[in-house]
Structures are given as structure tokens and as C-alpha cells.
Design a protein around this motif. Sequence first.
Motif, PDB file in Angstrom:
ATOM      1  N   ARG A  67       6.185  18.633  -3.181  1.00 17.40           N
ATOM      2  CA  ARG A  67       5.657  17.299  -3.439  1.00 17.40           C
ATOM      3  C   ARG A  67       6.509  16.285  -2.698  1.00 17.40           C
ATOM      4  N   THR A  68       5.897  15.197  -2.284  1.00 22.80           N
ATOM      5  CA  THR A  68       6.620  14.130  -1.609  1.00 22.80           C
ATOM      6  C   THR A  68       6.246  12.797  -2.232  1.00 22.80           C
ATOM      7  N   LYS A  69       7.266  12.038  -2.589  1.00 22.03           N
ATOM      8  CA  LYS A  69       7.061  10.701  -3.144  1.00 22.03           C
ATOM      9  C   LYS A  69       7.595   9.691  -2.133  1.00 22.03           C
ATOM     10  N   LEU A  70       6.677   8.836  -1.608  1.00 22.60           N
ATOM     11  CA  LEU A  70       7.046   7.896  -0.557  1.00 22.60           C
ATOM     12  C   LEU A  70       6.912   6.460  -1.042  1.00 22.60           C
ATOM     13  N   MET A  71       7.837   5.637  -0.662  1.00 25.53           N
ATOM     14  CA  MET A  71       7.803   4.212  -0.955  1.00 25.53           C
ATOM     15  C   MET A  71       7.134   3.518   0.238  1.00 25.53           C
ATOM     16  N   LEU A  72       5.941   2.979   0.032  1.00 26.77           N
ATOM     17  CA  LEU A  72       5.173   2.383   1.126  1.00 26.77           C
ATOM     18  C   LEU A  72       5.568   0.929   1.332  1.00 26.77           C
ATOM     19  N   PRO A  73       5.512   0.472   2.584  1.00 26.74           N
ATOM     20  CA  PRO A  73       5.758  -0.958   2.828  1.00 26.74           C
ATOM     21  C   PRO A  73       4.666  -1.809   2.165  1.00 26.74           C
ATOM     22  N   THR A  74       4.961  -3.061   1.947  1.00 25.50           N
ATOM     23  CA  THR A  74       4.022  -3.933   1.224  1.00 25.50           C
ATOM     24  C   THR A  74       2.802  -4.301   2.061  1.00 25.50           C
ATOM     25  N   GLU A  75       2.878  -4.115   3.373  1.00 28.33           N
ATOM     26  CA  GLU A  75       1.756  -4.459   4.237  1.00 28.33           C
ATOM     27  C   GLU A  75       1.421  -3.291   5.146  1.00 28.33           C
ATOM     28  N   GLY A  76       0.132  -3.267   5.595  1.00 33.55           N
ATOM     29  CA  GLY A  76      -0.298  -2.250   6.544  1.00 33.55           C
ATOM     30  C   GLY A  76      -1.186  -1.206   5.920  1.00 33.55           C
ATOM     31  N   GLY A  77      -2.191  -0.783   6.691  1.00 33.21           N
ATOM     32  CA  GLY A  77      -3.082   0.276   6.247  1.00 33.21           C
ATOM     33  C   GLY A  77      -2.558   1.624   6.687  1.00 33.21           C
ATOM     34  N   ILE A  78      -3.384   2.666   6.457  1.00 34.50           N
ATOM     35  CA  ILE A  78      -2.919   4.022   6.745  1.00 34.50           C
ATOM     36  C   ILE A  78      -2.667   4.242   8.229  1.00 34.50           C
ATOM     37  N   GLU A  79      -3.482   3.541   9.072  1.00 40.22           N
ATOM     38  CA  GLU A  79      -3.251   3.675  10.509  1.00 40.22           C
ATOM     39  C   GLU A  79      -1.901   3.083  10.895  1.00 40.22           C
TER      40      GLU A  79
END
Length: 314
Positions: free
Chosen positions: A273-285
Motif C-alpha cells: 500500500r502507498t499513502k501519498l500526500m498530494l499537493p493542494t493544486e493540480g489534476g492527475i496529469e
Amino acid sequence: MAPTISCPIPSGPLRIAFAGEDAPVISGIAPDSPVSEHMRVGFKFCQLILGDGAIIEGLDTYELVAALNDSINDPDRYLKMEMCFPESSTVVLGPGNPGLVVEDRGGKAIVTRCMPESPVKKQLRVGMQIDKIQLADGFTATGHSAEELNALINTSEQDEKRILTMISPDSPASPRSTVLPKFSSLHLPPGTTEELGLILSGEIATIGAISTEATIEARPGMMVSVLTLPDGNQLFQLSGDDLTSALDKTCEVDGRIIICKNPALIKLPAQARTKLMLPTEGGIEDLGFEVAGSPAVVTKVSDSSLFAGLIVEG
């Protein structure tokens, strides 16, 4: 027959202990013993030579101790000892470099040299075989190679107490075995797996070996449960190859932590399993990877992705 040594012994207490039912054998030497420079654990009694020329031999342990006490005021005594190896002995290493050279001799891990500055030079015998090492966290390695023992000694220099079990070089090495601690937490400095001295393998990453140049207190056989990065990203139960890739991709990051568990005592989930902290802006691309299907499966990860090395296809 082993070689012999004739050692002058001063008047007063010698602060050495003898054992054995037949010929007395030195079983212990106090650090402040006046004969600690010449006598070693395992030496076997041959003769006590008094200042008046009298030679006493054929004594058992009780009789030798009595004869030494009776001649305690004789400043011209000598002990003639056979320089035998003890069957076994225990040496306790404190923190720091013990100053030992351990090399393979006929498939056995032999202490071939003890540096003059070694803090344990009076406690062990050059030529003895290291049969077992026990580290402060309970990790115990028995019947391991000289290379493996050197790596364990080097990477455990911060331990307050490490115990070596020594045996005669004539004795066969014990069967290979390892006792693992239940849990360990390793704070990794920057560096690739090669620079850290780690070799990882298995469906769930397992520490297979550590090099003599290793910079962390890794324990061979421990399973890596999770890698946590300073930004909060967490990777759980990755394979050896995937964890190696993740560590190499983050080699410049300081503050990485891996949690290791004993695979024999704790049942781990079989799926990574991987838990990632995503940036506040930006889509999947913008994040640099693609997914497809239901449930969503990662189909592509760009080399320039923020998560390259942390997310793998599939």
C-alpha cells in the motif's frame, strides 16, 4: 602440546581465578591484575616455581590456590603455564570500535588481531573463534561468517552492550541461526541502498545482508513494514525491488524512516500500500501518472513525476 610461558608473579594477590577438576585453568583475570599483560583466560597450570628454587607441580585447583596463598610474600615466584585456548569464554563489548580484526580461517570467524588500543585486549585471546554475537536489541547471530560479524560489530558501535561468545578454534562452529528482535526503527541518512549498505529482497522487502561499510543498524532477516518520508508519504509492504527503487529515488532526502518487524512473530499484510500526500493544486496529469479501469490501476508514471519511484505501474 601447546607452547608454555614462564611468568614472574609479584608478591601479593594476583587477582586471577582458576577452575577445573584436574589441571587448573585460568577462568578469569581482573583488569587490575599484576599479571594481566602476560596471562590469558584458558592458560593451563604446569608449575609454580618459588624464589628458593622449589618447583611445585601436579596440583589441582584447590591445591594451587593454597600454594599461591602460602607463598603470597615471595617476590621471586614464577608460574609456568601452558598457553591453551579455553573451550569457551564471553567478552562484553562497550560502545565504540572494539579494535578487533576478524577474518575467515577455514570457514571459521577467527580473531586474528587485537589492536594495542583495544579496550578488550585483556579479555580475549587472539586466535579464538567468534561463535555468537548478541546485540543490545536482542538480535543474536550464531555460526555466522567473519564478514557478517564484522558488519554487525561495525554497525552496532552505538550499543551500550554487545556480547561475544568465543570458542576454541579447534571446536566446530555452531549451526547457523539468527534470533531477531520484534521491532526496530531506522532513521536513514541521505544515500542510495548501496551507500547505506542495504540489500533488500523478497515479495515484502526483507533485509538480506548488510555490508561492512553500512552506516545504519540494520538487522538481516527483518522485514520492512513501512517507509515514511519527511513530507508524510508512506509506502507499506513494498517488494524488495520496489523499496530499493524508492530508496534510491529519494537518496537525497534526509529524515527517511523505515519500520522493520520480525516476520516470524508478526503477521504482515501481503499486499503493498502507498499513502501519498498530494499537493493542494493540480489534476492527475499534473501529478505525472495515469490510471485506468475500475478499481483504478496505475498504468503509467512519468520520470518527471513528483511521485516517480514512489508509485509503480500496476
